[in-house]
Enzyme design. Structure first.
Site, mmCIF file in Angstrom:
data_model
loop_
_atom_site.group_PDB
_atom_site.id
_atom_site.type_symbol
_atom_site.label_atom_id
_atom_site.label_comp_id
_atom_site.label_asym_id
_atom_site.label_seq_id
_atom_site.Cartn_x
_atom_site.Cartn_y
_atom_site.Cartn_z
ATOM 1 N N TRP A 35 0.853 -1.194 0.000
ATOM 2 C CA TRP A 35 0.000 0.000 0.000
ATOM 3 C C TRP A 35 0.886 1.240 0.000
ATOM 4 O O TRP A 35 1.903 1.292 0.702
ATOM 5 C CB TRP A 35 -0.906 0.019 1.241
ATOM 6 C CG TRP A 35 -2.288 -0.477 0.983
ATOM 7 C CD1 TRP A 35 -3.404 0.281 0.807
ATOM 8 C CD2 TRP A 35 -2.725 -1.846 0.865
ATOM 9 N NE1 TRP A 35 -4.501 -0.533 0.594
ATOM 10 C CE2 TRP A 35 -4.116 -1.825 0.616
ATOM 11 C CE3 TRP A 35 -2.077 -3.082 0.935
ATOM 12 C CZ2 TRP A 35 -4.863 -2.993 0.449
ATOM 13 C CZ3 TRP A 35 -2.811 -4.234 0.755
ATOM 14 C CH2 TRP A 35 -4.193 -4.189 0.513
ATOM 15 N N ASN A 36 0.441 2.240 -0.762
ATOM 16 C CA ASN A 36 1.214 3.457 -1.016
ATOM 17 C C ASN A 36 1.641 4.196 0.262
ATOM 18 O O ASN A 36 2.826 4.226 0.607
ATOM 19 C CB ASN A 36 0.337 4.317 -1.945
ATOM 20 C CG ASN A 36 0.885 5.670 -2.289
ATOM 21 O OD1 ASN A 36 1.590 6.288 -1.513
ATOM 22 N ND2 ASN A 36 0.551 6.160 -3.469
ATOM 23 N N ASP A 38 1.160 3.513 3.373
ATOM 24 C CA ASP A 38 1.711 2.627 4.397
ATOM 25 C C ASP A 38 3.224 2.516 4.224
ATOM 26 O O ASP A 38 3.993 2.605 5.186
ATOM 27 C CB ASP A 38 1.113 1.217 4.298
ATOM 28 C CG ASP A 38 -0.363 1.176 4.643
ATOM 29 O OD1 ASP A 38 -1.157 1.789 3.905
ATOM 30 O OD2 ASP A 38 -0.721 0.524 5.650
ATOM 31 N N TYR A 83 -7.950 -11.456 -0.876
ATOM 32 C CA TYR A 83 -8.256 -10.026 -0.866
ATOM 33 C C TYR A 83 -9.219 -9.677 -1.988
ATOM 34 O O TYR A 83 -9.095 -10.145 -3.107
ATOM 35 C CB TYR A 83 -6.971 -9.207 -1.043
ATOM 36 C CG TYR A 83 -7.217 -7.712 -0.969
ATOM 37 C CD1 TYR A 83 -7.299 -7.067 0.253
ATOM 38 C CD2 TYR A 83 -7.391 -6.960 -2.128
ATOM 39 C CE1 TYR A 83 -7.552 -5.699 0.329
ATOM 40 C CE2 TYR A 83 -7.645 -5.591 -2.065
ATOM 41 C CZ TYR A 83 -7.719 -4.975 -0.832
ATOM 42 O OH TYR A 83 -7.972 -3.629 -0.765
ATOM 43 N N GLN A 103 -3.199 7.347 -3.367
ATOM 44 C CA GLN A 103 -3.376 7.495 -1.917
ATOM 45 C C GLN A 103 -2.664 8.767 -1.452
ATOM 46 O O GLN A 103 -2.010 9.417 -2.268
ATOM 47 C CB GLN A 103 -2.845 6.250 -1.190
ATOM 48 C CG GLN A 103 -3.963 5.387 -0.613
ATOM 49 C CD GLN A 103 -3.462 4.333 0.359
ATOM 50 O OE1 GLN A 103 -2.293 3.953 0.317
ATOM 51 N NE2 GLN A 103 -4.332 3.848 1.222
ATOM 52 N N GLY A 162 -7.272 7.386 2.177
ATOM 53 C CA GLY A 162 -6.658 6.614 3.257
ATOM 54 C C GLY A 162 -7.574 6.530 4.475
ATOM 55 O O GLY A 162 -7.412 5.662 5.310
ATOM 56 N N ASP A 164 -10.649 5.596 4.608
ATOM 57 C CA ASP A 164 -11.558 4.967 3.662
ATOM 58 C C ASP A 164 -13.040 5.111 3.981
ATOM 59 O O ASP A 164 -13.845 5.387 3.125
ATOM 60 C CB ASP A 164 -11.252 3.461 3.579
ATOM 61 C CG ASP A 164 -9.859 3.171 3.088
ATOM 62 O OD1 ASP A 164 -9.001 4.079 3.139
ATOM 63 O OD2 ASP A 164 -9.606 2.049 2.651
ATOM 64 N N ARG A 197 -15.875 -3.227 10.258
ATOM 65 C CA ARG A 197 -15.681 -2.953 8.830
ATOM 66 C C ARG A 197 -16.890 -2.215 8.244
ATOM 67 O O ARG A 197 -17.950 -2.164 8.849
ATOM 68 C CB ARG A 197 -15.459 -4.275 8.075
ATOM 69 C CG ARG A 197 -14.179 -5.010 8.463
ATOM 70 C CD ARG A 197 -12.927 -4.318 8.004
ATOM 71 N NE ARG A 197 -12.893 -4.076 6.572
ATOM 72 C CZ ARG A 197 -11.902 -3.435 5.941
ATOM 73 N NH1 ARG A 197 -10.864 -2.997 6.615
ATOM 74 N NH2 ARG A 197 -11.951 -3.238 4.645
ATOM 75 N N TYR A 350 -14.264 1.338 11.439
ATOM 76 C CA TYR A 350 -13.261 1.974 10.585
ATOM 77 C C TYR A 350 -13.476 3.452 10.327
ATOM 78 O O TYR A 350 -14.459 3.857 9.722
ATOM 79 C CB TYR A 350 -13.215 1.237 9.238
ATOM 80 C CG TYR A 350 -12.131 0.186 9.192
ATOM 81 C CD1 TYR A 350 -12.023 -0.731 10.212
ATOM 82 C CD2 TYR A 350 -11.226 0.135 8.154
ATOM 83 C CE1 TYR A 350 -11.027 -1.682 10.207
ATOM 84 C CE2 TYR A 350 -10.221 -0.820 8.130
ATOM 85 C CZ TYR A 350 -10.127 -1.715 9.160
ATOM 86 O OH TYR A 350 -9.142 -2.646 9.143
ATOM 87 N N GLU A 394 -3.909 -2.129 14.074
ATOM 88 C CA GLU A 394 -4.142 -1.182 12.984
ATOM 89 C C GLU A 394 -4.670 0.149 13.527
ATOM 90 O O GLU A 394 -4.263 1.220 13.099
ATOM 91 C CB GLU A 394 -5.170 -1.793 12.014
ATOM 92 C CG GLU A 394 -5.547 -0.895 10.870
ATOM 93 C CD GLU A 394 -6.445 -1.597 9.845
ATOM 94 O OE1 GLU A 394 -6.891 -2.734 10.124
ATOM 95 O OE2 GLU A 394 -6.685 -1.018 8.782
HETATM 96 C C1 GLC Z 1 -7.151 0.581 5.078
HETATM 97 C C2 GLC Z 1 -6.892 2.027 5.478
HETATM 98 C C3 GLC Z 1 -5.862 2.654 4.550
HETATM 99 C C4 GLC Z 1 -4.598 1.807 4.533
HETATM 100 C C5 GLC Z 1 -4.908 0.338 4.238
HETATM 101 C C6 GLC Z 1 -3.694 -0.552 4.468
HETATM 102 O O1 GLC Z 1 -7.697 0.489 3.823
HETATM 103 O O2 GLC Z 1 -8.078 2.750 5.473
HETATM 104 O O3 GLC Z 1 -5.544 3.946 4.951
HETATM 105 O O4 GLC Z 1 -3.687 2.297 3.614
HETATM 106 O O5 GLC Z 1 -5.924 -0.114 5.095
HETATM 107 O O6 GLC Z 1 -3.211 -0.391 5.758
#
Ligand code: GLC
Length: 422
Positions: A35-36, A38, A83, A103, A162, A164, A197, A350, A394
């Site tokens: 992930w970008n 992250d 996924y 992102q 990000g 989400d 979620r 979330y 997380e």
């Molecule tokens: C979820 C978060 C996002 C993050 C991803 C991986 O989708 O909302 O911000 O980049 O998880 O951790």
């Protein structure tokens, strides 16, 4: 000085355990790709014990940059059936496969940091390459994601922010037509409790927006102009302004006069443009719909990134600090992703309440820089206490401190090593 050497060791173990060779998965199972944003934060964690690996994390991400400059939000280095939506659903036709959206642009800020820690040598080839990648990515934002011409950032999918599932997107999402979505199998709720979620009808909307992009052949012009979701995000607007300031430092160090001039102009535009997001009633900067111009009116953790971006009059800053005081009255642990009094607040769901340490980190840096060290210290201390209490989750409940989402999370470990555990 380390706060807790055992947790330092555990944090390093998590990063090493989530390393898939040149990139790190956010957590095992729930998020099995790169992930970008992250990766940007994870690089800060690696930098505390392995500089080479820190640079590599970002280089791997940037190797999947599109020709138009976009750095994708997910890079699918290896397939994983666990996924959804995976590479076939996105259908971007790229090698390696990627998603078709981006992102938060935090990369330039982190590249500057890695470079400075190593002595800020303008001849550093790794910095130079990443400087060019960030410049191309910022130009992509300016070209495709500034429909109002005011230097702010429009997103075309809520996943780009990000944050989400933030309630900020609810009204715009409610207008997304889901009649053509068809059936699909979610995978997220197989990994973590469904109560944390997004709900099914929300997920359908996320998929409908994705399908629009795919049907356009991932034409970023069409998506920006005609897409079903067009929000100006307060978080990304602040992050890009900050990233432009940091990129400017690199451009100046490299003697890139024309690029520096271009960046200065962008910075000035965004500084003036930011007031478009100020919501007088909420006393804060709030995300706003690019089509209807309606403000979300919601105070989220992203509202406090104003300090990180260095914007706001003395009066606006004072009002943001008042909001922070109010929030600290109901949250045991700062910084919740949504204020407790807001519609849709849920301390476990979330981005509707839980604390995410990466946003807290950026907010704290900004508060410290702008003359509020006591607030920065409070957020940092609360962040450390969350990890001490619950481990490297997380996200965390701002009320009980309980962990939510995935365990052994890479960016939470990185935040411990680079920030709150020090
Ligand atoms: C979820 C978060 C996002 C993050 C991803 C991986 O989708 O909302 O911000 O980049 O998880 O951790």
């Amino acid at each position: 000085m380390s706060r807790n050497p055992k947790l330092d060791a555990r944090a390093r173990e998590i990063l090493i355990g989530n390393d898939r060779g040149g990139y790190t998965v956010p957590t095992h199972g729930l998020y099995p790709f790169q992930w970008n944003w992250d990766s940007a934060f994870v690089a800060l964690g690696f930098a505390t014990f392995d500089h080479d690996r820190a640079w590599a994390e970002i280089e791997t991400l940037v190797s999947a940059q599109w020709e138009d400059g976009m750095i994708p939000h997910i890079v699918f280095h290896q397939d994983d059936e666990g996924y959804f939506p995976g590479p076939r659903v996105w259908g971007t036709g790229r090698t390696p496969p990627t998603s078709g959206i981006t992102q938060p642009p935090v990369l330039a800020t982190i590249v500057r940091k890695l470079w400075e820690v190593e002595g800020a040598d303008p001849a550093c080839p790794r910095m130079q390459r990443l400087y060019r990648a960030c410049l191309a990515s910022h130009r992509w934002f300016h070209t495709y994601r500034d429909p109002l011409g005011n230097g702010l950032v429009m997103v075309t999918h809520n996943w780009e922010t990000g944050r989400d599932n933030s309630s900020e997107w609810d009204d715009a999402l409610a207008r997304v037509d889901t009649s053509g979505v068809g059936s699909y199998q979610r995978r997220d709720t197989g990994h973590v409790d469904a109560t944390m979620r997004p709900r099914q009808e929300e997920y359908d909307r996320y998929v409908a927006i994705l399908q629009f992009g795919r049907a356009s052949g991932w034409n970023h012009r069409t998506i920006a102009d005609e897409g079903p979701f067009r929000m100006v995000d307060v978080g990304m607007s602040m992050e890009l302004l900050r990233a432009n300031r940091d990129l400017l430092v690199l451009a100046e160090a490299l003697g890139e006069t024309a690029a520096a001039q271009e960046l200065r102009a962008r910075i000035a535009l965004s500084e003036h443009g930011m007031d478009w997001l100020w919501n007088e009633e909420a006393s804060a900067y709030c995300s706003r719909d690019a089509t209807t111009h309606e403000s979300s009116g919601l105070v989220t953790n992203a509202s406090f990134l104003a300090f990180y971006a260095g914007v706001g009059s003395a009066e606006q800053r004072a009002r943001l600090i008042e909001a922070l005081e109010r929030i600290s009255g109901s949250a045991t642990y700062l910084l919740p992703s949504l204020e407790a009094e807001s519609r849709a607040y849920d301390h476990r769901r979330y981005w509707r309440g839980p604390v995410w340490l990466v946003v807290s980190y950026m907010a704290a840096i900004g508060l410290d820089e702008q003359g509020y060290p006591q607030w920065a210290a409070r957020i940092r201390e609360d962040s450390a206490r969350l990890i001490e209490k619950s481990g490297f989750y997380e996200s965390f409940s701002p009320e009980t401190g309980e962990g939510s989402g995935g365990p052994d999370f890479s960016w939470t470990a990185a935040m411990w090593l680079a920030w709150c555990g020090r």
